[in-house]
Design a protein around this motif. Structure first.
Motif, PDB file in Angstrom:
ATOM      1  N   CYS A  37      43.171  46.941  46.195  1.00 36.47           N
ATOM      2  CA  CYS A  37      43.605  45.729  45.504  1.00 36.47           C
ATOM      3  C   CYS A  37      42.763  44.542  45.947  1.00 36.47           C
ATOM      4  O   CYS A  37      42.580  44.304  47.140  1.00 36.47           O
ATOM      5  CB  CYS A  37      45.080  45.470  45.803  1.00 36.47           C
ATOM      6  SG  CYS A  37      45.729  43.956  45.069  1.00 36.47           S
ATOM      7  N   ALA A  38      42.242  43.796  44.981  1.00 36.30           N
ATOM      8  CA  ALA A  38      41.464  42.591  45.298  1.00 36.30           C
ATOM      9  C   ALA A  38      42.368  41.360  45.310  1.00 36.30           C
ATOM     10  O   ALA A  38      42.307  40.538  46.223  1.00 36.30           O
ATOM     11  CB  ALA A  38      40.340  42.409  44.284  1.00 36.30           C
ATOM     12  N   VAL A  39      43.206  41.224  44.273  1.00 37.44           N
ATOM     13  CA  VAL A  39      44.113  40.074  44.152  1.00 37.44           C
ATOM     14  C   VAL A  39      45.456  40.554  43.627  1.00 37.44           C
ATOM     15  O   VAL A  39      45.515  41.332  42.682  1.00 37.44           O
ATOM     16  CB  VAL A  39      43.543  38.994  43.197  1.00 37.44           C
ATOM     17  CG1 VAL A  39      44.536  37.847  43.038  1.00 37.44           C
ATOM     18  CG2 VAL A  39      42.203  38.478  43.693  1.00 37.44           C
ATOM     19  N   GLU A  65      48.090  42.126  38.980  1.00 43.00           N
ATOM     20  CA  GLU A  65      47.320  42.783  40.038  1.00 43.00           C
ATOM     21  C   GLU A  65      45.913  43.092  39.551  1.00 43.00           C
ATOM     22  O   GLU A  65      45.729  43.546  38.415  1.00 43.00           O
ATOM     23  CB  GLU A  65      48.009  44.075  40.486  1.00 43.00           C
ATOM     24  CG  GLU A  65      49.402  43.857  41.068  1.00 43.00           C
ATOM     25  CD  GLU A  65      50.109  45.163  41.382  1.00 43.00           C
ATOM     26  OE1 GLU A  65      49.707  46.215  40.813  1.00 43.00           O
ATOM     27  OE2 GLU A  65      51.056  45.149  42.182  1.00 43.00           O
ATOM     28  N   VAL A  66      44.949  42.835  40.399  1.00 50.25           N
ATOM     29  CA  VAL A  66      43.542  43.087  40.066  1.00 50.25           C
ATOM     30  C   VAL A  66      42.980  44.089  41.072  1.00 50.25           C
ATOM     31  O   VAL A  66      43.001  43.849  42.281  1.00 50.25           O
ATOM     32  CB  VAL A  66      42.715  41.786  40.133  1.00 50.25           C
ATOM     33  CG1 VAL A  66      41.252  42.071  39.803  1.00 50.25           C
ATOM     34  CG2 VAL A  66      43.285  40.739  39.191  1.00 50.25           C
ATOM     35  N   LYS A  95      39.963  46.267  42.902  1.00 51.86           N
ATOM     36  CA  LYS A  95      38.589  45.974  43.313  1.00 51.86           C
ATOM     37  C   LYS A  95      37.609  46.478  42.251  1.00 51.86           C
ATOM     38  O   LYS A  95      37.749  47.585  41.733  1.00 51.86           O
ATOM     39  CB  LYS A  95      38.288  46.639  44.658  1.00 51.86           C
ATOM     40  CG  LYS A  95      39.023  46.018  45.832  1.00 51.86           C
ATOM     41  CD  LYS A  95      38.662  46.704  47.153  1.00 51.86           C
ATOM     42  CE  LYS A  95      39.379  46.035  48.319  1.00 51.86           C
ATOM     43  NZ  LYS A  95      39.063  46.688  49.608  1.00 51.86           N
ATOM     44  N   GLY A  96      36.647  45.628  41.921  1.00 54.50           N
ATOM     45  CA  GLY A  96      35.615  46.005  40.961  1.00 54.50           C
ATOM     46  C   GLY A  96      35.953  45.698  39.519  1.00 54.50           C
ATOM     47  O   GLY A  96      35.094  45.821  38.650  1.00 54.50           O
ATOM     48  N   GLU A  97      37.196  45.279  39.251  1.00 51.90           N
ATOM     49  CA  GLU A  97      37.567  44.936  37.887  1.00 51.90           C
ATOM     50  C   GLU A  97      37.095  43.524  37.539  1.00 51.90           C
ATOM     51  O   GLU A  97      36.846  42.700  38.412  1.00 51.90           O
ATOM     52  CB  GLU A  97      39.086  45.024  37.706  1.00 51.90           C
ATOM     53  CG  GLU A  97      39.634  46.439  37.750  1.00 51.90           C
ATOM     54  CD  GLU A  97      41.136  46.502  37.540  1.00 51.90           C
ATOM     55  OE1 GLU A  97      41.634  47.579  37.184  1.00 51.90           O
ATOM     56  OE2 GLU A  97      41.817  45.470  37.740  1.00 51.90           O
ATOM     57  N   ALA A  98      37.000  43.263  36.241  1.00 51.99           N
ATOM     58  CA  ALA A  98      36.649  41.929  35.749  1.00 51.99           C
ATOM     59  C   ALA A  98      37.773  41.461  34.833  1.00 51.99           C
ATOM     60  O   ALA A  98      38.022  42.064  33.791  1.00 51.99           O
ATOM     61  CB  ALA A  98      35.327  41.956  34.999  1.00 51.99           C
ATOM     62  N   TRP A  99      38.435  40.387  35.234  1.00 53.11           N
ATOM     63  CA  TRP A  99      39.565  39.857  34.477  1.00 53.11           C
ATOM     64  C   TRP A  99      39.202  38.516  33.855  1.00 53.11           C
ATOM     65  O   TRP A  99      38.765  37.599  34.549  1.00 53.11           O
ATOM     66  CB  TRP A  99      40.785  39.664  35.384  1.00 53.11           C
ATOM     67  CG  TRP A  99      41.534  40.937  35.650  1.00 53.11           C
ATOM     68  CD1 TRP A  99      41.109  41.999  36.397  1.00 53.11           C
ATOM     69  CD2 TRP A  99      42.842  41.280  35.169  1.00 53.11           C
ATOM     70  NE1 TRP A  99      42.064  42.985  36.416  1.00 53.11           N
ATOM     71  CE2 TRP A  99      43.132  42.569  35.673  1.00 53.11           C
ATOM     72  CE3 TRP A  99      43.771  40.623  34.375  1.00 53.11           C
ATOM     73  CZ2 TRP A  99      44.347  43.213  35.393  1.00 53.11           C
ATOM     74  CZ3 TRP A  99      44.972  41.259  34.100  1.00 53.11           C
ATOM     75  CH2 TRP A  99      45.248  42.541  34.604  1.00 53.11           C
ATOM     76  N   GLY A 100      39.405  38.408  32.547  1.00 55.58           N
ATOM     77  CA  GLY A 100      39.273  37.136  31.868  1.00 55.58           C
ATOM     78  C   GLY A 100      40.639  36.493  31.780  1.00 55.58           C
ATOM     79  O   GLY A 100      41.624  37.154  31.429  1.00 55.58           O
TER      80      GLY A 100
END
Length: 247
Positions: A6-8, A53-54, A56-61
């Motif tokens: 998990c990044a965020v 939840e974000v 790791k490595g994902e890109a969220w707009g």
């Protein structure tokens, strides 16, 4: 979610601001009312029970009309704002590009600001000296290095800020509309660098009013409306829901 992946993570986040409910014309009147406990405020929830939840490595707009709470959310993730309620967990280093000129001193030259902004991001002088030419080359500002930042256009300041923030691979890159002020060629250059960083494992949180840009760069989207989450998930699905709501 496994926090190692998990990044965020935002859990029921509430950001509250107090707005004055009456107009006070001068400082004297303000302090008189303050002493008499006569100041009246109206509560405003910029974010209301926001959870997502974000990995790791994902890109969220992060999308939504003006005033939806997008920038407020990014500031909370960066630690600039503290939640009134709820919790935000960040797993990794952050390179924030939230406000144009953040970390710059307008009276200093671009050359001096490169080292100043680098220090703000935690880089020492030796590191910045080693990467100085790379920063200048990417920003395409070598002819303007000894000009005070206050004389820069917003696009020039955005170039320099992006070049400094992305000189190393952060775990999480946060961009808030900073690319919208650049010219088309530089936007493409920034998109290429962001894609390279993503390929290397960097997580991206990206705010833009350009849905086309969000769909091109991101794989997930979070739709905010008046501080409330209206949708979160696959970028194309959320983008369609958002555009349908505008129509």
């Amino acid at each position: 979610m496994d926090m190692n992946n998990c990044a965020v993570k935002a859990e029921h986040v509430v950001i509250r601001f107090n707005m004055a409910s009456e107009k006070i014309d001068n400082l004297k009147e303000y302090f008189i009312k303050l002493v008499k406990h006569e100041l009246m405020f109206k509560e405003f929830l910029a974010l209301n029970d926001v959870s997502f939840e974000v990995k790791k490595g994902e890109a969220w707009g992060i999308i939504g009309v003006n005033g939806s709470g997008k920038s407020t959310l990014l500031k909370a993730i960066c630690g600039i704002l503290k939640p009134y309620k709820g919790k935000i967990t960040v797993n990794g280093s952050i390179a924030p590009l939230i406000e144009l000129g953040a970390g710059f001193d307008g009276d200093l030259t671009a050359r001096e600001n490169i080292f100043l902004n680098g220090a703000v991001l935690g880089h020492d002088k030796k590191f910045m000296e080693q990467h100085f030419d790379e920063i200048v080359e990417f920003a395409e500002l070598r002819d303007f290095l000894d000009m005070p930042i206050k004389n820069y256009s917003s696009g020039m300041a955005a170039r320099l800020g992006f070049a400094i923030a992305t000189i190393v691979k952060p775990d999480i890159l946060i961009c808030d509309e900073v690319l919208s002020v650049g010219d088309y060629a530089f936007q493409k250059k920034c998109e290429k660098r962001m894609n390279e960083m993503r390929a290397a494992g960097t997580t991206l949180l990206y705010v833009s009013h350009s849905i086309e840009s969000v769909q091109k760069i991101c794989d997930h989207a979070l739709w905010l409306q008046k501080g409330i989450v209206k949708g979160a998930g696959n970028v194309d699905e959320i983008a369609k829901q958002y555009m349908d709501s505008l129509a």
